[in-house]
Scaffold this motif. Structure first.
Motif, PDB file in Angstrom:
ATOM      1  N   THR A 224       0.866  -1.629   0.335  1.00 13.47           N
ATOM      2  CA  THR A 224       0.004  -0.470  -0.106  1.00 13.47           C
ATOM      3  C   THR A 224       0.784   1.364  -0.117  1.00 13.47           C
ATOM      4  OG1 THR A 224      -1.964  -1.614   1.249  1.00 13.47           O
ATOM      5  CG2 THR A 224      -1.825   0.841   0.875  1.00 13.47           C
ATOM      6  N   PHE A 225       0.074   1.796  -0.860  1.00 13.50           N
ATOM      7  CA  PHE A 225       1.259   3.199  -1.040  1.00 13.50           C
ATOM      8  C   PHE A 225       0.569   4.384  -0.001  1.00 13.50           C
ATOM      9  CE2 PHE A 225       1.550   8.141  -2.035  1.00 13.50           C
ATOM     10  CZ  PHE A 225       2.820   7.842  -2.264  1.00 13.50           C
ATOM     11  N   ARG A 226       1.453   4.800   1.329  1.00 16.04           N
ATOM     12  CA  ARG A 226       0.552   5.814   2.363  1.00 16.04           C
ATOM     13  C   ARG A 226       1.397   6.670   2.081  1.00 16.04           C
ATOM     14  NH1 ARG A 226      -1.219   2.636   6.450  1.00 16.04           N
ATOM     15  NH2 ARG A 226      -0.986   0.294   5.875  1.00 16.04           N
ATOM     16  N   LEU A 227       1.661   8.029   1.799  1.00 15.62           N
ATOM     17  CA  LEU A 227       1.693  10.084   1.756  1.00 15.62           C
ATOM     18  C   LEU A 227       1.189   9.946   3.125  1.00 15.62           C
ATOM     19  CD1 LEU A 227       2.261  11.234   0.339  1.00 15.62           C
ATOM     20  CD2 LEU A 227      -0.229  12.467  -0.152  1.00 15.62           C
ATOM     21  N   LYS A 228       2.851  10.153   4.055  1.00 18.72           N
ATOM     22  CA  LYS A 228       2.285  10.513   5.406  1.00 18.72           C
ATOM     23  C   LYS A 228       2.981  12.464   5.082  1.00 18.72           C
ATOM     24  CE  LYS A 228       4.206   6.392   6.708  1.00 18.72           C
ATOM     25  NZ  LYS A 228       4.848   5.647   7.631  1.00 18.72           N
ATOM     26  N   VAL A 229       1.841  12.790   5.626  1.00 20.19           N
ATOM     27  CA  VAL A 229       1.587  14.229   5.513  1.00 20.19           C
ATOM     28  C   VAL A 229       2.073  15.004   6.941  1.00 20.19           C
ATOM     29  CG1 VAL A 229       0.653  14.141   3.329  1.00 20.19           C
ATOM     30  CG2 VAL A 229      -0.294  14.212   5.488  1.00 20.19           C
ATOM     31  N   GLN A 230       2.245  16.732   7.166  1.00 24.69           N
ATOM     32  CA  GLN A 230       2.209  17.269   8.203  1.00 24.69           C
ATOM     33  C   GLN A 230       0.496  18.361   8.171  1.00 24.69           C
ATOM     34  OE1 GLN A 230       5.576  18.901   9.351  1.00 24.69           O
ATOM     35  NE2 GLN A 230       6.922  17.328   9.628  1.00 24.69           N
ATOM     36  N   PRO A 231       0.532  18.681   9.163  1.00 25.60           N
ATOM     37  CA  PRO A 231      -1.175  19.711   9.310  1.00 25.60           C
ATOM     38  C   PRO A 231      -0.286  20.686   8.564  1.00 25.60           C
ATOM     39  CG  PRO A 231      -0.551  19.167  11.220  1.00 25.60           C
ATOM     40  CD  PRO A 231       0.394  17.861  10.168  1.00 25.60           C
ATOM     41  N   GLY A 232      -1.168  21.879   8.500  1.00 19.90           N
ATOM     42  CA  GLY A 232      -0.853  22.674   7.461  1.00 19.90           C
ATOM     43  C   GLY A 232       0.063  23.486   6.748  1.00 19.90           C
ATOM     44  N   LYS A 233       0.112  22.250   6.101  1.00 19.03           N
ATOM     45  CA  LYS A 233       1.166  22.271   4.567  1.00 19.03           C
ATOM     46  C   LYS A 233       0.579  22.127   3.798  1.00 19.03           C
ATOM     47  CE  LYS A 233       4.715  22.393   7.948  1.00 19.03           C
ATOM     48  NZ  LYS A 233       5.672  23.690   7.689  1.00 19.03           N
ATOM     49  N   THR A 234       1.420  22.542   2.250  1.00 22.94           N
ATOM     50  CA  THR A 234       0.863  22.435   1.282  1.00 22.94           C
ATOM     51  C   THR A 234       1.595  21.495  -0.081  1.00 22.94           C
ATOM     52  OG1 THR A 234      -0.337  24.701   1.076  1.00 22.94           O
ATOM     53  CG2 THR A 234      -0.107  22.947  -0.688  1.00 22.94           C
ATOM     54  N   TYR A 235       1.088  20.250  -0.374  1.00 20.82           N
ATOM     55  CA  TYR A 235       1.857  19.655  -0.434  1.00 20.82           C
ATOM     56  C   TYR A 235       1.247  19.747  -2.560  1.00 20.82           C
ATOM     57  CZ  TYR A 235       3.673  17.454   3.416  1.00 20.82           C
ATOM     58  OH  TYR A 235       3.638  16.733   4.509  1.00 20.82           O
ATOM     59  N   LEU A 236       2.594  18.847  -2.901  1.00 18.77           N
ATOM     60  CA  LEU A 236       2.391  18.768  -4.331  1.00 18.77           C
ATOM     61  C   LEU A 236       2.216  17.874  -4.893  1.00 18.77           C
ATOM     62  CD1 LEU A 236       2.546  20.425  -8.149  1.00 18.77           C
ATOM     63  CD2 LEU A 236       4.649  20.698  -7.562  1.00 18.77           C
ATOM     64  N   LEU A 237       0.856  17.050  -5.741  1.00 17.69           N
ATOM     65  CA  LEU A 237       0.986  16.106  -6.402  1.00 17.69           C
ATOM     66  C   LEU A 237       1.660  15.798  -7.838  1.00 17.69           C
ATOM     67  CD1 LEU A 237      -1.846  14.311  -3.898  1.00 17.69           C
ATOM     68  CD2 LEU A 237       0.458  14.755  -3.256  1.00 17.69           C
ATOM     69  N   ARG A 238       2.045  15.276  -8.199  1.00 13.42           N
ATOM     70  CA  ARG A 238       2.116  15.442  -9.135  1.00 13.42           C
ATOM     71  C   ARG A 238       1.491  13.407  -9.990  1.00 13.42           C
ATOM     72  NH1 ARG A 238       6.507  18.540 -11.510  1.00 13.42           N
ATOM     73  NH2 ARG A 238       7.550  19.545  -9.958  1.00 13.42           N
ATOM     74  N   LEU A 239       0.725  13.497 -10.837  1.00 14.12           N
ATOM     75  CA  LEU A 239      -0.025  12.636 -10.706  1.00 14.12           C
ATOM     76  C   LEU A 239       0.007  11.979 -12.193  1.00 14.12           C
ATOM     77  CD1 LEU A 239      -3.870  14.349  -9.390  1.00 14.12           C
ATOM     78  CD2 LEU A 239      -1.807  12.626  -8.271  1.00 14.12           C
ATOM     79  N   VAL A 240       0.325  11.185 -12.477  1.00 17.41           N
ATOM     80  CA  VAL A 240       0.549  10.340 -14.291  1.00 17.41           C
ATOM     81  C   VAL A 240      -0.175   9.232 -14.494  1.00 17.41           C
ATOM     82  CG1 VAL A 240       2.654   9.699 -15.554  1.00 17.41           C
ATOM     83  CG2 VAL A 240       2.866  10.689 -14.050  1.00 17.41           C
ATOM     84  N   ASN A 241      -0.785   9.417 -15.233  1.00 17.43           N
ATOM     85  CA  ASN A 241      -2.368   8.109 -15.350  1.00 17.43           C
ATOM     86  C   ASN A 241      -1.041   7.502 -16.970  1.00 17.43           C
ATOM     87  OD1 ASN A 241      -3.747   6.073 -16.184  1.00 17.43           O
ATOM     88  ND2 ASN A 241      -5.296   7.194 -16.157  1.00 17.43           N
ATOM     89  N   ALA A 242      -0.524   6.692 -16.027  1.00 16.10           N
ATOM     90  CA  ALA A 242       0.620   5.489 -16.657  1.00 16.10           C
ATOM     91  C   ALA A 242      -0.442   3.983 -16.688  1.00 16.10           C
ATOM     92  CB  ALA A 242       1.702   5.128 -15.849  1.00 16.10           C
ATOM     93  N   ALA A 243      -1.313   4.204 -16.570  1.00 17.04           N
ATOM     94  CA  ALA A 243      -2.304   2.797 -16.858  1.00 17.04           C
ATOM     95  C   ALA A 243      -1.846   2.542 -18.734  1.00 17.04           C
ATOM     96  CB  ALA A 243      -4.010   2.921 -16.201  1.00 17.04           C
ATOM     97  N   LEU A 244      -2.240   1.688 -18.446  1.00  9.63           N
ATOM     98  CA  LEU A 244      -2.803   1.430 -20.440  1.00  9.63           C
ATOM     99  C   LEU A 244      -3.707   1.029 -20.791  1.00  9.63           C
ATOM    100  CD1 LEU A 244       0.069  -0.547 -19.524  1.00  9.63           C
ATOM    101  CD2 LEU A 244      -0.395  -2.286 -21.848  1.00  9.63           C
ATOM    102  N   ASN A 245      -4.647   1.358 -20.398  1.00  5.69           N
ATOM    103  CA  ASN A 245      -6.210   1.591 -21.074  1.00  5.69           C
ATOM    104  C   ASN A 245      -7.323   1.462 -19.764  1.00  5.69           C
ATOM    105  OD1 ASN A 245      -5.641  -0.485 -23.423  1.00  5.69           O
ATOM    106  ND2 ASN A 245      -5.669  -2.455 -21.834  1.00  5.69           N
ATOM    107  N   ASP A 246      -7.625   2.609 -19.136  1.00  5.12           N
ATOM    108  CA  ASP A 246      -7.805   2.712 -18.283  1.00  5.12           C
ATOM    109  C   ASP A 246      -8.430   4.246 -18.405  1.00  5.12           C
ATOM    110  OD1 ASP A 246     -10.174   0.415 -17.240  1.00  5.12           O
ATOM    111  OD2 ASP A 246      -8.124  -0.057 -17.566  1.00  5.12           O
ATOM    112  N   GLU A 247      -9.283   5.128 -18.024  1.00  7.13           N
ATOM    113  CA  GLU A 247      -9.553   6.862 -17.424  1.00  7.13           C
ATOM    114  C   GLU A 247      -9.735   6.555 -16.081  1.00  7.13           C
ATOM    115  OE1 GLU A 247     -10.537   9.953 -20.637  1.00  7.13           O
ATOM    116  OE2 GLU A 247     -11.913   8.407 -21.217  1.00  7.13           O
ATOM    117  N   LEU A 248      -9.130   7.252 -15.610  1.00 11.39           N
ATOM    118  CA  LEU A 248      -9.702   7.070 -13.464  1.00 11.39           C
ATOM    119  C   LEU A 248      -9.913   8.578 -13.541  1.00 11.39           C
ATOM    120  CD1 LEU A 248      -5.794   4.890 -13.272  1.00 11.39           C
ATOM    121  CD2 LEU A 248      -8.307   4.204 -13.087  1.00 11.39           C
TER     122      LEU A 248
END
Length: 584
Positions: A224-248
């Motif tokens: 399981t991927f776990r994103l561990k964060v601290q409160p009161g912060k701004t995180y930049l998530l760099r999203l990539v859809n590398a799936a072969l056959n599906d929009e998500l």
């Protein structure tokens, strides 16, 4: 390269650290600077590695033994040099998805389009410069279905001393959506092409290679991927859809995401609880964490958007957002977000309509206001006849599934098109330059499908002069079911000037086009049962593939290519091929 060992103890320790670092991270060899821009050298060794997921252990193709593959990081203006060495039995090539590749088409990567694949025991150096781009892209294999495991993030940072046009994040985190097959994906597509059937669907979706706790035989801790964060912060998530056959669809429980970039182009920021991202698309989103430690953890879920008639992987991948609170009790609740219905096309259309180019003085939207050449391409499925003395498993036992643009199913050539073009060998029996500008047999594209669903096969390109202003309307068809098609154009970004449902109307639809601040992308989803209009300036000479980024449709022939001629000036011409260009 000759290396000398330093004589002083302090220097020797530093030398040992540097060399051990390079051994630990072989993909990053070194960076050399020139006038502020840097040349960044990477080494990609294509190797097999055993991986166990969902209680299935299998050998997968990787870069440097990593799955997903290593990050490639550069700044705008940098040159990237990647030596790819193939140690596996499969042919392979690497595509730098979304990179403009200005006058560097030899480095684009699609097999049999800009290069022959790299064969076993061979190598090739990809050499290109990042011009006017910053944001998140990705690299992936562009041969058969190898990108199921051969992919990784391509992170383009602003130039030094330049900032983001949004709040500076506390931390940046790549999040790559993928697809996992318990079987070998190469065997899956080979069997489908043989029988004419739709290929077997994947067994799981993944976040950064991990399927998460909602699948059978998936370990809650290690899988399981776990994103561990601290409160009161701004995180930049760099999203990539590398799936072969599906929009998500993607959402994080009880958190709002702010989209600030799409396909490495800045957009006007907008908030949403749910993201839609198609294969080949990338997006930067800001995640603002809660001001205090919440007494909960939060599921990050992704599952498919699908409207077609066939089967699909109707499962859900989960990651977990955790606040790092040393005083938190052990058994805190885990909250789940709700996602739209699998076929919620209206939600997708509403979400898509929110994308607008930033369009500031520094980041202008240079939308072509006039059109030199206009094209209308149908995009959809069809059939091809079953070979004699064989029973097929397509829509019926006498046909195979196929896919096409303007009813032409693109057959890959035996020699790369870019070589043929460069040496003036078009129309010589390998490929022709007569891809039709409009369908040869018009029909009611989104109405009752025609009785004849047969496609024709060919290797055809469209030829346009340098600096031509191009408009393309991409029209979905209802043949074998309407569905969304993520269309990707190599070598270019384009502006999405209009979209709608039903059949495109050339009289009433163009007056509604957005020519001020349309989103700039390299991959756009043609709406299910609808159309999308794009514009681009053909300022990059070469041969550029345009295709559906569902690999099943790509394998069935849903692709074509643009040949953009050289301009008159030296800096408007494609240079000769590199000496190590692979041979077929």
């Amino acid at each position: 390269m000759i290396t000398t060992v330093p004589s002083s103890p302090a220097l020797f320790v530093a030398f040992l650290f540097a060399t051990s670092f390079l051994w630990s991270f072989p993909e990053l060899v070194l960076a050399t600077s020139k006038h502020g821009s840097v040349t960044r050298h990477y080494k990609f060794d294509i190797r097999l590695r055993n991986v166990t997921t969902l209680c299935h252990t299998k050998s997968i193709v990787t870069v440097n033994g990593k799955f997903p593959g290593p990050r490639v990081v550069a700044r705008e203006g940098d040159r990237i040099v990647v030596k790819v060495v193939n140690h596996v039995p499969n042919n392979v090539s690497i595509h730098w998805h979304g990179v403009r590749q200005l006058r560097s088409g030899w480095a684009d990567g699609p097999s049999y389009i800009t290069q022959c694949p790299i064969q076993t025991g061979q190598s090739y150096v990809y050499n290109f410069t990042i011009v006017g781009q910053r944001g998140t892209l990705f690299w992936h294999a562009h041969f058969s279905w190898l990108r199921a495991t051969l992919y990784g993030p391509l992170i383009l940072l602003p130039r030094r001393n330049e900032s983001y046009p949004f709040e500076k994040p506390y931390k940046e985190v790549p999040i790559l959506f993928g697809e996992w097959w318990n079987a070998d994906p190469e065997a899956v597509i080979a069997q489908a092409l043989q029988t004419g059937a739709a290929p077997n669907v994947s067994d799981a979706y993944t976040i950064n290679g991990l399927p998460g706790p909602l699948y059978n035989c998936s370990n809650n801790e290690t899988d399981t991927f776990r994103l561990k964060v601290q409160p009161g912060k701004t995180y930049l998530l760099r999203l990539v859809n590398a799936a072969l056959n599906d929009e998500l669809f993607f959402s994080i429980a009880n958190h709002t995401l702010v989209t600030v970039e799409a396909d490495a182009s800045y957009v006007k920021p907008f908030e949403s609880e749910i993201i839609v991202i198609g294969p080949g698309q990338t997006s930067n989103v800001l995640l603002k964490t809660k001001p205090e430690y919440p007494n909960a953890s939060f599921f990050m879920l992704a599952r498919p958007y699908f409207t077609g008639m066939g089967t699909f992987d109707n499962s859900t991948v989960a990651g977990i957002l955790e606040y790092k609170n040393p005083l938190a009790p052990r058994n805190i609740p885990s909250l789940k977000p709700s996602l739209p219905a699998i076929n919620d096309t209206s939600f997708v259309a509403n979400f898509t309509s929110k994308f607008r180019s930033l369009n500031t003085a520094k980041y202008p939207a240079n939308v072509p206001q006039t059109v030199d050449k206009s094209f209308f391409f149908t995009v959809g499925l069809g059939t091809s006849p079953c070979p004699k003395n064989q029973t097929c498993q397509g829509p019926n036992n006498s046909s195979k599934f196929a896919a096409s643009m303007n009813n032409i199913s693109f057959a890959l050539p035996s020699i790369a098109l870019l070589q043929q073009h460069f040496f003036g060998q078009a129309n010589n029996g390998i490929y022709t330059t007569d891809f039709p500008a409009t369908p040869l047999m018009p029909f009611n594209y989104t109405g009752t499908p025609p009785n004849n669903t047969r496609v024709t096969n060919g290797t055809k390109t469209v030829v346009v002069p340098f600096n031509t202003s191009v408009q393309v309307v991409l029209q979905d068809t209802s043949i074998l079911g309407s569905e969304s098609h993520p269309l990707h154009l190599h070598g270019y970004n384009f502006y999405v000037v209009g979209q709608g449902f039903g059949n495109f109307n050339p009289n009433t639809d163009p007056p509604k086009f957005n020519l001020v601040d349309p989103v700039e992308r390299n991959t756009v989803s043609v709406p299910s049962g609808g159309w999308v209009a794009i514009r681009f300036l053909a300022d990059n000479p070469g041969v550029w593939l345009m295709h559906c980024h569902f690999d099943v449709h790509l394998s069935w022939g849903l692709r074509m290519a643009w040949t953009v001629k050289d301009g008159k000036l030296p800096n408007q011409k494609l240079p000769p091929p590199p000496v190590d260009l692979p041979k077929c």
